[in-house]
Design a protein around this motif. Structure first.
Motif, PDB file in Angstrom:
ATOM      1  N   GLU A  80      51.361  20.478  52.991  1.00  0.00           N
ATOM      2  CA  GLU A  80      52.146  20.763  54.194  1.00  0.00           C
ATOM      3  C   GLU A  80      51.287  20.834  55.442  1.00  0.00           C
ATOM      4  N   SER A  81      50.457  19.795  55.615  1.00  0.00           N
ATOM      5  CA  SER A  81      49.653  19.716  56.833  1.00  0.00           C
ATOM      6  C   SER A  81      50.605  19.516  58.007  1.00  0.00           C
ATOM      7  N   PRO A  82      50.203  19.953  59.201  1.00  0.00           N
ATOM      8  CA  PRO A  82      51.085  19.769  60.359  1.00  0.00           C
ATOM      9  C   PRO A  82      51.397  18.282  60.563  1.00  0.00           C
ATOM     10  N   GLU A  83      52.640  17.995  60.939  1.00  0.00           N
ATOM     11  CA  GLU A  83      53.016  16.592  61.135  1.00  0.00           C
ATOM     12  C   GLU A  83      52.248  15.959  62.293  1.00  0.00           C
ATOM     13  N   SER A  84      51.727  16.835  63.182  1.00  0.00           N
ATOM     14  CA  SER A  84      50.969  16.295  64.319  1.00  0.00           C
ATOM     15  C   SER A  84      49.646  15.678  63.861  1.00  0.00           C
ATOM     16  N   ASP A  85      49.183  16.092  62.659  1.00  0.00           N
ATOM     17  CA  ASP A  85      47.944  15.501  62.142  1.00  0.00           C
ATOM     18  C   ASP A  85      48.279  14.142  61.524  1.00  0.00           C
ATOM     19  N   ASP A  86      47.726  13.093  62.061  1.00  0.00           N
ATOM     20  CA  ASP A  86      47.945  11.786  61.445  1.00  0.00           C
ATOM     21  C   ASP A  86      47.206  11.778  60.098  1.00  0.00           C
ATOM     22  N   PRO A  87      47.927  11.627  58.976  1.00  0.00           N
ATOM     23  CA  PRO A  87      47.249  11.695  57.676  1.00  0.00           C
ATOM     24  C   PRO A  87      46.232  10.571  57.483  1.00  0.00           C
ATOM     25  N   HIS A  88      46.319   9.544  58.325  1.00  0.00           N
ATOM     26  CA  HIS A  88      45.425   8.391  58.167  1.00  0.00           C
ATOM     27  C   HIS A  88      44.239   8.430  59.132  1.00  0.00           C
ATOM     28  N   ARG A  89      44.038   9.559  59.833  1.00  0.00           N
ATOM     29  CA  ARG A  89      43.049   9.580  60.922  1.00  0.00           C
ATOM     30  C   ARG A  89      41.628   9.315  60.425  1.00  0.00           C
ATOM     31  N   TYR A  90      41.301   9.790  59.215  1.00  0.00           N
ATOM     32  CA  TYR A  90      39.928   9.576  58.733  1.00  0.00           C
ATOM     33  C   TYR A  90      39.699   8.097  58.410  1.00  0.00           C
TER      34      TYR A  90
END
Ligand SMILES: [Zn+2]
Length: 604
Positions: A371-381
């Motif tokens: 449940e990471s914040p939706e504002s964090d793009d899960p693909h950022r790394y």
């Protein structure tokens, strides 16, 4: 004008040559009976393969993989891992330094085709048999092999006694028929990376000393009896197993699928493993929904191997991990079930269609589970990793054969990070909804069919109604980068409008989303499709602007009012390699001191 009939034939052949899935594939059903001799780490095996040649070609020879022969000094895996610029620390010179009683070996004593003995030639990790009688198109033959093997000390994936003390990680362990598809034979030497194989049914009986617990691909056909374990698996690419006397098993059920977790009790990590079945079931439910239903009756998560490695209906992972790390590796390897085990693209040729797509799905799943914040793009790394490599001067095209990258790093970034970006960046081109629809369609059409990049892209085209061949051509077959920039913002007070001048700087074209803020505080969004997309899916809240032909280096967007701030790609979906020219007002010119620049870099 109609083509003459003879030319029609040629035209059709040409079309088929470009289709990645040609409409046929080989079939190899294995029955194996194997004795594990733990005193000398030996295997003695008898394999019968019902092989059907569905190809249009007569086959006058057969090739098999003998993977264990990689684990001997002087093997191609050994030389490669010692001579590559950035050796994998897990292998390095470990093979060269193996004492002889820890070498691996795989030998075929005899091969009979429909009962007739055939001469075989061993060559490193491959075996070749010249047939006296070719196997014709559509013909089924029975291949009978008597073979022996010596399990190597665990170096990479397979072997006895890995660093966590698991006794046998049995992967890439038996003589395996090489794939023959529309590219012909695939006889890649085993140097440690990706695989390609034939679907078939496996019926595997393993005789181990009493007291061992065995987990792996397939379902137990009957309760283990006196050290005899029989597993059956239908329509799988491969068969992997692991054996250890100390395994404890925790299981759960998701619909029709049983999920089993095998690990060695360890007070430090038992708490992580106790929670694993529940996380694994939630992850599988997520992937069922994202991609399509998992079709096999079981999935096993087994402590063994090194790091994590995917196999049909099973994964072998290292187990001394905190909960988040244990779930992370499980989620990644489980996601492979869809891309490696079911879609089963040739991973050596198109590693991004396995590792990259797996990484894409795994990133989404981890965001869901934790449940990471939706504002964090899960693909950022993945974006950050790819863009660092793309601007380093060391990038090699994503189309490079997995074994043949100049560096391990180059392979890793391409296959995992750029592959993940390839999917995630489609959000900027066709939008999230069409991407999700296309992914489901891709699985529904191509599960069990070994698709290639064009098959994938055609599904995205169908889902979006847009032309996307350019995207694969640039992103897979070239190292051109995306770099768009703002070259000027000019307010015309008399006309009451602002001209925003944009530039295409990088070699790779991309549609552009522009966010504008006005002097009165209001905002607007604008979507500029590429002309070669032949249409557009306009992001919610954006105005559709005229298209941008890829040959044009410049584009002017005129907006009513006085624009005071402009941002390109406000959602961050595009892997634009230079962020500095994406925002107006432009950053202050570089008059800052060295110290200030260093501080700013730190902050960023
Ligand atoms: Zn992977």
């Amino acid at each position: 004008m109609a083509l003459p009939l003879a030319l029609w034939g040629l035209a059709l052949q040409a079309t088929n040559a470009f289709a990645q899935f040609p409409g046929w594939q080989q079939e190899a059903d294995y029955v194996m009976d194997v004795v594990l001799d733990t005193a000398r780490h030996g295997l003695e095996g008898h394999t019968t393969i019902a092989f059907t040649n569905h190809s249009p070609d007569a086959l006058d020879k057969l090739h098999f993989h003998l993977f264990f022969n990689a684990f001997r000094p002087g093997s191609m895996m050994d030389v490669r891992s010692r001579t590559i610029a950035d050796p994998d620390p897990r292998v390095g010179s470990r093979i060269a330094e193996l004492p002889e009683d820890e070498w691996g070996e795989s030998t075929v004593q005899s091969l009979r085709v429909n009962g007739t003995p055939v001469a075989v030639e061993h060559d490193g990790t491959l075996l070749t048999a010249e047939l006296t009688e070719a196997i014709g198109p559509g013909e089924q033959v029975t291949l009978a092999l008597d073979w022996t093997a010596v399990v190597p000390k665990q170096i990479r994936r397979s072997g006895w006694m890995n660093s966590e003390g698991v006794e046998y990680s049995m992967t890439q362990w038996y003589p395996k028929l090489c794939e023959y598809d529309h590219w012909g034979w695939h006889t890649d030497e085993y140097i440690g990376r990706e695989f390609h194989g034939i679907f078939g049914d496996y019926d595997v009986t393993i005789h181990a000393p009493e007291g061992y617990v065995i987990g792996g691909t397939g379902e137990l056909a009957a309760p283990a009896n006196d050290g005899t374990w029989r597993f059956e698996a239908e329509n799988v690419l491969d068969f992997a197993w692991a054996a250890d006397p100390d395994y404890v098993i925790a299981s759960t059920q998701l619909g029709e699928t049983a999920i089993h977790c095998y690990h060695q009790a360890d007070p430090e990590f038992d708490a992580s493993w106790e929670q694993l079945p529940d996380y694994a079931a939630r992850a599988m439910a997520f992937f069922n929904d994202l991609i399509g239903p998992y079709p096999y009756p079981q999935y096993s998560i087994i402590q063994g191997g090194d790091g994590g490695m995917e196999y049909p209906m099973a994964t072998l992972i290292t187990g001394k991990r905190t909960l988040r790390s244990l779930v992370g590796v499980t989620v990644h390897e489980m996601a492979h079930s869809w891309f490696q085990a079911l879609l089963a693209t040739n991973e050596s040729l198109y590693e991004f269609m396995d590792e990259g797509m797996t990484s894409y799905a795994a990133s989404l799943c981890m965001q869901h589970l934790f449940e990471s914040p939706e504002s964090d793009d899960p693909h950022r790394y993945a974006y950050a990793g790819y863009m660092r490599q793309a601007t380093s001067g060391a990038e090699e095209p994503l189309a490079t054969h997995a074994d043949h990258y100049t560096t391990n790093r180059g392979y890793g970034i391409a296959a995992y990070a750029k592959g993940e970006v390839l999917l995630a960046q489609l959000r900027a081109i066709i939008g999230e909804d069409a991407l999700r629809t296309g992914l489901k369609d891709y699985f529904a059409r191509y599960a069990f069919k070994h698709p290639g990049p064009i098959d994938f892209m055609r599904c995205m085209e169908r889902a979006s109604g847009l032309e996307l061949d350019w995207y694969i051509q640039y992103f897979v077959y070239s190292t051109h980068v995306v770099d768009y920039g703002i070259s000027g913002v000019d307010f015309d007070a008399a006309a009451g409008q602002t001209a925003i001048r944009l530039q295409k700087i990088g070699g790779m074209p991309m549609p552009t989303t522009v966010a504008v803020t006005y002097s009165d505080g209001s905002t607007s969004r604008h979507f500029i499709p590429l002309r070669m997309m032949r249409g557009a899916i306009v992001p919610e809240g954006a105005a559709l602007e005229s298209d941008w032909p890829w040959v044009n280096p410049e584009y002017t967007l005129v907006v009513p009012g006085e624009a005071v701030a402009v941002d390109l790609d406000p959602d961050g979906y595009v892997a634009d390699v230079d962020d500095a020219n994406d925002h107006y007002p432009f950053p202050e010119p570089e008059k800052s001191t060295k110290k200030e620049r260093k501080q700013r870099r730190k902050k960023n």
